[in-house]
Design a protein around this motif. Structure first.
Motif, PDB file in Angstrom:
ATOM      1  N   LEU A   1      93.959 -12.470 -12.827  1.00 54.77           N
ATOM      2  CA  LEU A   1      94.645 -11.928 -11.649  1.00 54.77           C
ATOM      3  C   LEU A   1      94.360 -10.440 -11.538  1.00 54.77           C
ATOM      4  O   LEU A   1      93.990  -9.790 -12.511  1.00 54.77           O
ATOM      5  CB  LEU A   1      96.155 -12.176 -11.715  1.00 54.77           C
ATOM      6  N   ASP A   2      94.520  -9.921 -10.340  1.00 52.61           N
ATOM      7  CA  ASP A   2      94.484  -8.475 -10.160  1.00 52.61           C
ATOM      8  C   ASP A   2      95.797  -7.939 -10.717  1.00 52.61           C
ATOM      9  O   ASP A   2      96.879  -8.307 -10.251  1.00 52.61           O
ATOM     10  CB  ASP A   2      94.348  -8.113  -8.684  1.00 52.61           C
ATOM     11  N   ASP A   3      95.713  -7.067 -11.731  1.00 54.79           N
ATOM     12  CA  ASP A   3      96.918  -6.613 -12.421  1.00 54.79           C
ATOM     13  C   ASP A   3      97.466  -5.295 -11.903  1.00 54.79           C
ATOM     14  O   ASP A   3      98.282  -4.645 -12.567  1.00 54.79           O
ATOM     15  CB  ASP A   3      96.674  -6.524 -13.934  1.00 54.79           C
ATOM     16  N   PHE A   4      97.067  -4.910 -10.675  1.00 53.20           N
ATOM     17  CA  PHE A   4      97.575  -3.633 -10.175  1.00 53.20           C
ATOM     18  C   PHE A   4      97.718  -3.652  -8.654  1.00 53.20           C
ATOM     19  O   PHE A   4      97.199  -2.795  -7.959  1.00 53.20           O
ATOM     20  CB  PHE A   4      96.686  -2.474 -10.623  1.00 53.20           C
ATOM     21  N   VAL A   5      98.421  -4.659  -8.147  1.00 54.99           N
ATOM     22  CA  VAL A   5      98.847  -4.619  -6.752  1.00 54.99           C
ATOM     23  C   VAL A   5     100.287  -4.117  -6.734  1.00 54.99           C
ATOM     24  O   VAL A   5     100.855  -3.768  -7.773  1.00 54.99           O
ATOM     25  CB  VAL A   5      98.716  -6.001  -6.064  1.00 54.99           C
ATOM     26  N   LEU A   6     100.916  -4.058  -5.560  1.00 54.64           N
ATOM     27  CA  LEU A   6     102.298  -3.580  -5.490  1.00 54.64           C
ATOM     28  C   LEU A   6     103.193  -4.466  -6.358  1.00 54.64           C
ATOM     29  O   LEU A   6     103.108  -5.697  -6.293  1.00 54.64           O
ATOM     30  CB  LEU A   6     102.792  -3.601  -4.050  1.00 54.64           C
ATOM     31  N   PRO A   7     104.053  -3.861  -7.173  1.00 60.24           N
ATOM     32  CA  PRO A   7     104.870  -4.655  -8.102  1.00 60.24           C
ATOM     33  C   PRO A   7     105.634  -5.796  -7.451  1.00 60.24           C
ATOM     34  O   PRO A   7     105.729  -6.885  -8.025  1.00 60.24           O
ATOM     35  CB  PRO A   7     105.811  -3.608  -8.710  1.00 60.24           C
ATOM     36  N   ARG A   8     106.177  -5.588  -6.248  1.00 62.35           N
ATOM     37  CA  ARG A   8     107.002  -6.633  -5.643  1.00 62.35           C
ATOM     38  C   ARG A   8     106.220  -7.922  -5.385  1.00 62.35           C
ATOM     39  O   ARG A   8     106.809  -8.996  -5.291  1.00 62.35           O
ATOM     40  CB  ARG A   8     107.642  -6.136  -4.346  1.00 62.35           C
ATOM     41  N   HIS A   9     104.895  -7.806  -5.276  1.00 64.18           N
ATOM     42  CA  HIS A   9     104.101  -8.998  -4.994  1.00 64.18           C
ATOM     43  C   HIS A   9     103.998  -9.939  -6.196  1.00 64.18           C
ATOM     44  O   HIS A   9     103.572 -11.098  -6.044  1.00 64.18           O
ATOM     45  CB  HIS A   9     102.709  -8.612  -4.515  1.00 64.18           C
ATOM     46  N   TYR A  10     104.377  -9.461  -7.394  1.00 58.61           N
ATOM     47  CA  TYR A  10     104.361 -10.327  -8.567  1.00 58.61           C
ATOM     48  C   TYR A  10     105.650 -11.136  -8.716  1.00 58.61           C
ATOM     49  O   TYR A  10     105.716 -12.044  -9.546  1.00 58.61           O
ATOM     50  CB  TYR A  10     104.136  -9.502  -9.834  1.00 58.61           C
ATOM     51  N   ILE A  11     106.673 -10.825  -7.939  1.00 60.49           N
ATOM     52  CA  ILE A  11     107.957 -11.503  -8.106  1.00 60.49           C
ATOM     53  C   ILE A  11     107.846 -13.012  -7.875  1.00 60.49           C
ATOM     54  O   ILE A  11     108.344 -13.809  -8.689  1.00 60.49           O
ATOM     55  CB  ILE A  11     109.028 -10.861  -7.207  1.00 60.49           C
ATOM     56  N   PRO A  12     107.180 -13.489  -6.807  1.00 60.89           N
ATOM     57  CA  PRO A  12     107.018 -14.943  -6.662  1.00 60.89           C
ATOM     58  C   PRO A  12     106.235 -15.572  -7.816  1.00 60.89           C
ATOM     59  O   PRO A  12     106.522 -16.703  -8.212  1.00 60.89           O
ATOM     60  CB  PRO A  12     106.267 -15.082  -5.333  1.00 60.89           C
ATOM     61  N   LEU A  13     105.271 -14.841  -8.363  1.00 61.10           N
ATOM     62  CA  LEU A  13     104.511 -15.337  -9.510  1.00 61.10           C
ATOM     63  C   LEU A  13     105.438 -15.508 -10.712  1.00 61.10           C
ATOM     64  O   LEU A  13     105.361 -16.509 -11.436  1.00 61.10           O
ATOM     65  CB  LEU A  13     103.376 -14.362  -9.818  1.00 61.10           C
ATOM     66  N   THR A  14     106.333 -14.550 -10.924  1.00 62.34           N
ATOM     67  CA  THR A  14     107.293 -14.646 -12.018  1.00 62.34           C
ATOM     68  C   THR A  14     108.196 -15.852 -11.838  1.00 62.34           C
ATOM     69  O   THR A  14     108.449 -16.610 -12.784  1.00 62.34           O
ATOM     70  CB  THR A  14     108.141 -13.364 -12.089  1.00 62.34           C
ATOM     71  N   ARG A  15     108.678 -16.047 -10.615  1.00 67.30           N
ATOM     72  CA  ARG A  15     109.536 -17.202 -10.337  1.00 67.30           C
ATOM     73  C   ARG A  15     108.780 -18.510 -10.583  1.00 67.30           C
ATOM     74  O   ARG A  15     109.353 -19.491 -11.080  1.00 67.30           O
ATOM     75  CB  ARG A  15     110.045 -17.135  -8.904  1.00 67.30           C
ATOM     76  N   TYR A  16     107.515 -18.526 -10.234  1.00 73.93           N
ATOM     77  CA  TYR A  16     106.688 -19.718 -10.448  1.00 73.93           C
ATOM     78  C   TYR A  16     106.578 -20.016 -11.943  1.00 73.93           C
ATOM     79  O   TYR A  16     106.740 -21.167 -12.374  1.00 73.93           O
ATOM     80  CB  TYR A  16     105.305 -19.477  -9.847  1.00 73.93           C
ATOM     81  N   LEU A  17     106.315 -18.987 -12.743  1.00 69.64           N
ATOM     82  CA  LEU A  17     106.224 -19.165 -14.194  1.00 69.64           C
ATOM     83  C   LEU A  17     107.539 -19.666 -14.766  1.00 69.64           C
ATOM     84  O   LEU A  17     107.554 -20.581 -15.614  1.00 69.64           O
ATOM     85  CB  LEU A  17     105.847 -17.843 -14.870  1.00 69.64           C
ATOM     86  N   LEU A  18     108.637 -19.063 -14.357  1.00 70.82           N
ATOM     87  CA  LEU A  18     109.946 -19.490 -14.856  1.00 70.82           C
ATOM     88  C   LEU A  18     110.221 -20.944 -14.484  1.00 70.82           C
ATOM     89  O   LEU A  18     110.775 -21.702 -15.295  1.00 70.82           O
ATOM     90  CB  LEU A  18     111.039 -18.579 -14.299  1.00 70.82           C
ATOM     91  N   ALA A  19     109.840 -21.334 -13.273  1.00 68.05           N
ATOM     92  CA  ALA A  19     110.051 -22.714 -12.861  1.00 68.05           C
ATOM     93  C   ALA A  19     109.200 -23.671 -13.696  1.00 68.05           C
ATOM     94  O   ALA A  19     109.676 -24.735 -14.124  1.00 68.05           O
ATOM     95  CB  ALA A  19     109.725 -22.878 -11.384  1.00 68.05           C
ATOM     96  N   ARG A  20     107.935 -23.302 -13.955  1.00 75.89           N
ATOM     97  CA  ARG A  20     107.063 -24.145 -14.773  1.00 75.89           C
ATOM     98  C   ARG A  20     107.598 -24.270 -16.196  1.00 75.89           C
ATOM     99  O   ARG A  20     107.397 -25.285 -16.862  1.00 75.89           O
ATOM    100  CB  ARG A  20     105.647 -23.572 -14.804  1.00 75.89           C
ATOM    101  N   ALA A  21     108.281 -23.202 -16.666  1.00 77.41           N
ATOM    102  CA  ALA A  21     108.839 -23.214 -18.013  1.00 77.41           C
ATOM    103  C   ALA A  21     110.234 -23.825 -18.059  1.00 77.41           C
ATOM    104  O   ALA A  21     110.840 -23.917 -19.134  1.00 77.41           O
ATOM    105  CB  ALA A  21     108.893 -21.787 -18.555  1.00 77.41           C
ATOM    106  N   ASP A  22     110.748 -24.225 -16.899  1.00 74.13           N
ATOM    107  CA  ASP A  22     112.102 -24.765 -16.765  1.00 74.13           C
ATOM    108  C   ASP A  22     113.138 -23.766 -17.259  1.00 74.13           C
ATOM    109  O   ASP A  22     114.087 -24.103 -17.959  1.00 74.13           O
ATOM    110  CB  ASP A  22     112.239 -26.084 -17.538  1.00 74.13           C
TER     111      ASP A  22
END
Length: 259
Positions: free
Chosen positions: A235-256
């Motif tokens: 992934l591009d590791d330096f876009v605006l921080p807020r754009h990673y929030i859905p990615l974090t939610r996705y990871l948390l959901a995959r991890a239950d």
């Protein structure tokens, strides 16, 4: 998730310049320690590195493509996010000991790593903070060498120098953390979630490691090919921080896990 990653250039047509990618590929292949992230990667040619990154990150395989932007294959990003989420889920269910650290605190600390640490701790995982305050003389400072120290935010390690969080590729801080834990077997990590040299040093030490890497960070992908990095998410590791929030939610959901 696919649409979000593409819309905000976290994957797909990313902003990382092609010539920068190739420079980093060449320096890793030449054995430059700064581009090896603490991993013993053996021997790679430049051509092998270009082909490996095309396969595992989705960058261009064209050796004549020197300029312009490069690409990250969004399907590879999604597959790696799924694998990372599943591994984090195992850690949560088994209440494993997890270390978290980032060399990109400006973009990733608060919106990605801290929520993961908080969720794992809430699930009963130990999230230790070894070697807090450990410092060394870093050569990465923009204005010359500076002293940098490990600082934890909600259990996530990052480097501070001159009173500010600092970007780093170095493996030495994670090596110090693991050395600090070596005599405390009950806290030896079952999993490390990290990037850059933090992830590389953990993988080299034989710890189960999942990490994030931009397309100009070939060492972690090479480490994955060699079996030292369990999962490497491109992934591009330096876009605006807020754009990673859905990615974090996705990871948390995959991890239950709950946010």
């Amino acid at each position: 998730m696919r649409e979000h990653l593409l819309r905000h250039f976290i994957a797909g047509d990313v902003a990382t310049p092609r010539h920068n990618n190739l420079k980093h590929f060449r320096r890793m292949a030449e054995g430059d320690p700064y581009y090896q992230f603490g991993l013993d990667l053996g021997t790679w040619t430049f051509e092998e590195t270009v082909a490996m990154m095309a396969e595992h990150a989705g960058t261009s395989p064209d050796l004549d493509h020197w300029w312009g932007d490069d690409t990250i294959d969004v399907e590879r990003t999604l597959d790696a996010l799924d694998a990372m989420g599943e591994r984090i889920g195992v850690a949560a269910r088994e209440k494993q000991t997890v270390l978290l650290a980032t060399g990109h605190p400006g973009a990733l600390l608060d919106v990605l790593y801290v929520p993961l640490a908080d969720a794992l701790r809430a699930a009963g995982c130990a999230v230790p903070t070894p070697a807090e305050g450990w410092s060394y003389h870093s050569d990465e400072g923009r204005d010359g060498p500076e002293t940098r120290a490990i600082r934890y935010t909600s259990g996530v390690a990052a480097l501070v120098g001159g009173g500010e969080f600092r970007h780093t590729h170095h493996a030495a801080p994670m090596e110090a953390m693991l050395a600090n834990l070596a005599g405390e077997s009950r806290y030896w990590p079952d999993l490390v979630i990290a990037d850059h040299g933090w992830a590389g040093a953990a993988g080299e030490a034989g710890v189960s490691t999942v990490g994030f890497a931009d397309c100009n960070d070939p060492a972690l992908f090479a480490g994955h090919v060699l079996g030292k990095i369990e999962v490497c998410v491109p992934l591009d590791d330096f876009v605006l921080p807020r754009h990673y929030i859905p990615l974090t939610r996705y990871l948390l959901a995959r991890a239950d896990l709950s946010a």
